[in-house]
Design a protein around this motif. Structure first.
Motif, short mmCIF file in Angstrom:
data_model
loop_
_atom_site.label_atom_id
_atom_site.label_comp_id
_atom_site.label_asym_id
_atom_site.label_seq_id
_atom_site.Cartn_x
_atom_site.Cartn_y
_atom_site.Cartn_z
N ARG A 5 0.96 -1.22 0.10
CA ARG A 5 -0.18 -0.08 -0.13
C ARG A 5 0.84 1.26 0.04
O ARG A 5 0.47 2.32 -0.66
CB ARG A 5 -0.99 -0.18 1.22
CG ARG A 5 -2.03 -0.82 0.92
CD ARG A 5 -3.19 -0.49 2.02
NE ARG A 5 -4.38 -1.18 1.62
CZ ARG A 5 -5.59 -1.13 2.22
NH1 ARG A 5 -5.56 -0.47 3.58
NH2 ARG A 5 -6.67 -1.88 1.86
N ASN A 10 -3.81 2.19 -2.13
CA ASN A 10 -4.63 1.17 -1.88
C ASN A 10 -5.83 0.76 -3.08
O ASN A 10 -6.72 0.03 -2.64
CB ASN A 10 -5.63 1.67 -0.46
CG ASN A 10 -6.36 2.85 -0.91
OD1 ASN A 10 -6.56 3.23 -1.74
ND2 ASN A 10 -6.87 3.78 0.13
N ASP A 23 -7.06 -4.14 6.05
CA ASP A 23 -7.45 -5.16 5.46
C ASP A 23 -8.33 -5.25 4.38
O ASP A 23 -8.63 -6.13 3.54
CB ASP A 23 -7.73 -6.48 6.21
CG ASP A 23 -8.83 -6.46 7.31
OD1 ASP A 23 -9.36 -5.12 7.11
OD2 ASP A 23 -9.10 -7.48 7.86
N THR A 25 -9.82 -4.26 0.86
CA THR A 25 -9.03 -4.45 -0.57
C THR A 25 -10.28 -3.88 -1.68
O THR A 25 -11.34 -4.32 -1.58
CB THR A 25 -9.01 -6.01 -1.05
OG1 THR A 25 -7.97 -6.69 -0.01
CG2 THR A 25 -8.22 -5.92 -2.29
N THR A 40 -15.45 -2.95 -2.28
CA THR A 40 -14.25 -3.43 -1.20
C THR A 40 -14.64 -4.78 -1.07
O THR A 40 -15.73 -5.23 -1.12
CB THR A 40 -13.79 -2.45 -0.42
OG1 THR A 40 -15.00 -2.49 0.61
CG2 THR A 40 -13.87 -1.03 -0.61
N SER A 41 -13.82 -5.43 -0.12
CA SER A 41 -14.02 -6.76 0.41
C SER A 41 -14.94 -6.72 1.74
O SER A 41 -15.64 -7.74 1.70
CB SER A 41 -12.72 -7.31 0.90
OG SER A 41 -12.11 -6.35 1.63
#
Length: 163
Positions: A5, A10, A23, A25, A40-41
């Motif tokens: 990152r 990011n 954390d 993503t 995002t995740s």
């Protein structure tokens, strides 16, 4: 913050002002009026910016604009959280394919089990909450179904879970 990152960023688009978790993503993004949609995740970031967890998105559909229905955790009936849909949000996206596909995959991927109670018209779902271990049971009545009828259906379901 990890070395990746620090070197490469990011993955969020320029101008995105949300605070991603360490954390979290970035999977896809698209510019919209007043900001960006960022997939995002952990959820869908909408202009504001504000993240909606995958377990709180009831519906997503393309209707000339991206239509997203967010749910509110209204109450609980035993181990089952009762959801109420908020008014749909619409986002004009020039090329919705990648964003729509990413959102749909994550919403569907959060569902571990689904059960339909036809009368009175209730969906009961077991969903994974992004970024946490375990799952949550959720119930959502169809439009026009009285809250007491939803509670009765969920109570019967919760009794089966317990027994």
């Amino acid at each position: 913050m990890g070395l990746f990152r620090r070197l490469f960023g990011n993955g969020a688009p320029d101008g995105f002002t949300g605070e991603l978790e360490p954390d979290e993503t970035v999977i896809a993004h698209a510019p919209v009026q007043d900001g960006h949609l960022v997939v995002t995740s952990l959820g869908l970031w909408v202009p504001g910016p504000r993240r909606i967890g995958w377990h709180l998105i009831s519906k997503v559909k393309w209707e000339g604009a991206l239509r997203v229905v967010e749910a509110l955790e209204a109450s609980a009936e035993g181990p089952v959280v009762l959801l109420e849909d908020l008014p749909a949000q619409r986002f004009a996206v020039d090329d919705p394919r990648r964003v729509l596909r990413a959102i749909s995959q994550r919403v569907e991927g959060s569902i571990r089990h689904r059960e339909r109670v036809e009368s009175p018209g209730v969906w009961i779902l077991q969903r994974k909450i992004p970024g946490r271990d375990g799952f949550v049971w959720q119930a959502r009545g169809d439009a026009g179904v009285e809250l007491e009828a939803v509670r009765a259906a969920v109570s019967a379901f919760a009794s089966r879970l317990a027994g």
